[in-house]
Design an enzyme around this catalytic site. Structure first.
Site, PDB file in Angstrom:
ATOM      1  N   CYS A 239       0.831  -1.203   0.000  1.00 39.80           N
ATOM      2  CA  CYS A 239       0.000   0.000   0.000  1.00 39.80           C
ATOM      3  C   CYS A 239       0.872   1.262   0.000  1.00 39.80           C
ATOM      4  O   CYS A 239       1.747   1.405   0.860  1.00 39.80           O
ATOM      5  CB  CYS A 239      -0.905  -0.007   1.226  1.00 39.80           C
ATOM      6  SG  CYS A 239      -1.849   1.518   1.408  1.00 39.80           S
TER       7      CYS A 239
ATOM      8  N   CYS B 172       0.180   3.265   3.546  1.00 40.56           N
ATOM      9  CA  CYS B 172       0.596   2.823   4.893  1.00 40.56           C
ATOM     10  C   CYS B 172       1.634   1.710   4.881  1.00 40.56           C
ATOM     11  O   CYS B 172       2.113   1.321   5.933  1.00 40.56           O
ATOM     12  CB  CYS B 172      -0.635   2.393   5.691  1.00 40.56           C
ATOM     13  SG  CYS B 172      -1.298   0.806   5.176  1.00 40.56           S
TER      14      CYS B 172
ATOM     15  N   ASP C 190      18.901  -2.807 -18.804  1.00 42.40           N
ATOM     16  CA  ASP C 190      18.823  -3.954 -17.908  1.00 42.40           C
ATOM     17  C   ASP C 190      17.705  -4.885 -18.382  1.00 42.40           C
ATOM     18  O   ASP C 190      16.550  -4.474 -18.474  1.00 42.40           O
ATOM     19  CB  ASP C 190      18.523  -3.399 -16.502  1.00 42.40           C
ATOM     20  CG  ASP C 190      18.473  -4.469 -15.436  1.00 42.40           C
ATOM     21  OD1 ASP C 190      18.350  -5.658 -15.775  1.00 42.40           O
ATOM     22  OD2 ASP C 190      18.546  -4.098 -14.258  1.00 42.40           O
TER      23      ASP C 190
ATOM     24  N   CYS D  17      -5.235   0.036   6.034  1.00 43.85           N
ATOM     25  CA  CYS D  17      -5.861   1.365   6.004  1.00 43.85           C
ATOM     26  C   CYS D  17      -7.082   1.306   5.076  1.00 43.85           C
ATOM     27  O   CYS D  17      -7.342   0.284   4.463  1.00 43.85           O
ATOM     28  CB  CYS D  17      -4.843   2.425   5.544  1.00 43.85           C
ATOM     29  SG  CYS D  17      -4.538   2.452   3.775  1.00 43.85           S
TER      30      CYS D  17
HETATM   31 ZN   LIG Z   1      -2.837   1.037   3.387  1.00 43.32          ZN
END
Ligand SMILES: [Zn+2]
Length: 415
Positions: A204, A207, A339, A223
């Site tokens: 996320c 959070c 790469d 969250c």
């Molecule tokens: Zn979150």
């Protein structure tokens, strides 16, 4: 426009035309560069008075821009950077060349979105997706999402059309939780175009907790960030609009991915007041986009070109390609990123059971990957060798950026 801008615009058009005449591509980069040297505010001057849509994301932006320009065309003339020059030089050049138009639909490189938002003051911004691209130099996905969010928070009046299936996009499109009443909620319309690639959005961005998925739903375990309910969705070779009306979308472009791009284009056009009923027939007129999806006959083989630049777009290319002999071509020149380790992030298993040929500067990197992935293949030196190695009928070609341009050049710069 101020006199300086008029002069800059005129010089920009002339430079682009000279560059084209000299056979150096479509001239839009050099034309825009010179124009911006004369008037650093030229893009803003050229944008004034136009209703503009910006389309950005890691994948699908060139095709979605073409489809959205076709859809907005219901209302009047549309300026667009149809050759994929998607940085401010390309935008400047496209607007200078188009002259005065009521509308513009511009593809924007994701790194330049903030800058182009400031210069063009768009009516609508479409956010398609964010995934890793060019490992050696592109910004991290979460950092890109942060830049987008910061740019859009400064302009709460912009209409946003955003992909509900991509957690990074959803986070970027919604303003931070705040008690600051000056930041009004943005106008967001959500679309769902499906997303095959999930590997860049397990964490996320708000959070740091894990994102979980079940079917088409996703949610953060730490969250409130979760998939919003989309207003535009793809269903059964058609598109459902926010009222629930279903429109059959008959495209000349392959794959479910492009039905998703069509849904996005219709959502963008709707922000200008275009009804899907009027726009859908125009989408069917789009045949190929800067060589992508182009079909060419060569020695009895029907060759189709698919561009795949990064892991997410390889998965999409496998979805678009038919069950037919397939040539894969990989380079690692500057525009591709140097790469190639990303090859190991892509599962090539969908190619099992097809005749697979490989070529390109980095064919041996691909060979190692296919060997590990248990996909039999044959190495060919040139594109013509590949054509001769497959039976008459369809040959699908999936190539990354410069490999794609090399093959396109062999086919006389097919559009
Ligand atoms: Zn979150």
């Amino acid at each position: 426009m101020p006199l300086r801008a008029k002069v800059a615009s005129s010089v920009s058009r002339t430079a682009a035309a000279l560059s084209r005449a000299a056979g150096r591509g479509d001239g839009s980069v050099i034309g825009g560069w010179i124009g911006l040297k004369i008037d650093p505010d030229l893009l803003a001057h050229l944008s004034a008075g136009r209703a503009i849509a910006l389309i950005s994301g890691t994948n699908g932006k060139t095709t979605t821009t073409r489809l959205a320009a076709a859809a907005v065309g219901v209302l009047g003339r549309v300026a667009t950077n149809s050759f994929g020059a998607n940085m401010p030089t390309g935008h400047t050049s496209a607007l200078a060349k188009a002259g005065s138009t009521p509308y513009a639909v511009l593809e924007v490189d994701e790194h330049y979105l903030a800058q182009v938002v400031e210069a063009t003051e768009p009516h609508v911004v479409a956010l398609l997706n964010l995934s890793r691209d060019q490992l050696d130099r592109a910004k991290e996905v979460a950092m890109m999402a942060q830049l987008w969010r910061a740019a859009l928070v400064r302009h709460p009046d912009i209409r946003i059309v955003a992909n509900a299936d991509d957690p990074m996009v959803v986070w970027a499109a919604t303003p931070p939780a705040t008690h600051d009443q000056r930041i009004t909620p943005p106008h967001v319309t959500w679309f769902s175009a499906g997303q095959r690639w999930h590997d860049d959005s397990w964490v996320c961005p708000e959070c740091g907790s894990t994102i979980q998925r079940s079917g088409e739903q996703w949610w953060c375990t730490g969250c409130p960030l979760r998939r919003p309910e989309p207003q535009w969705t793809v269903d059964d070779e058609g598109v459902l609009d926010p009222t629930g009306a279903w429109y059959k979308v008959k495209l000349q472009l392959p794959g479910k991915v492009n039905v998703g791009n069509a849904a996005t284009a219709l959502a963008v056009a709707a922000e200008f007041g275009v009804r899907p009923f009027d726009a859908v027939p125009r989408l069917g007129d789009v045949t190929s986009v800067a060589g992508r999806y182009a079909q060419v006959e060569r020695e009895g083989r029907l060759v189709r070109l698919l561009l795949a630049k990064n892991p997410a777009s390889w998965l999409e290319a496998f979805d678009m390609a038919e069950q037919a002999p397939t040539l894969l071509s990989i380079n690692a020149r500057d525009p591709d990123g140097l790469d190639t380790s990303w090859l190991f992030d892509v599962d090539f298993a969908p190619l099992r059971g097809r005749q697979v040929l490989i070529t390109g500067d980095r064919a041996y990197d691909l060979a190692v990957r296919l060997e590990v992935n248990d996909v039999p293949f044959q190495h060919v030196r040139t594109f013509d060798d590949a054509v001769r190695a497959v039976p008459p009928g369809r040959l699908e070609v999936i190539a990354n950026y410069t490999a794609f341009q090399d093959i396109r050049a062999e086919l006389d710069r097919v559009n």
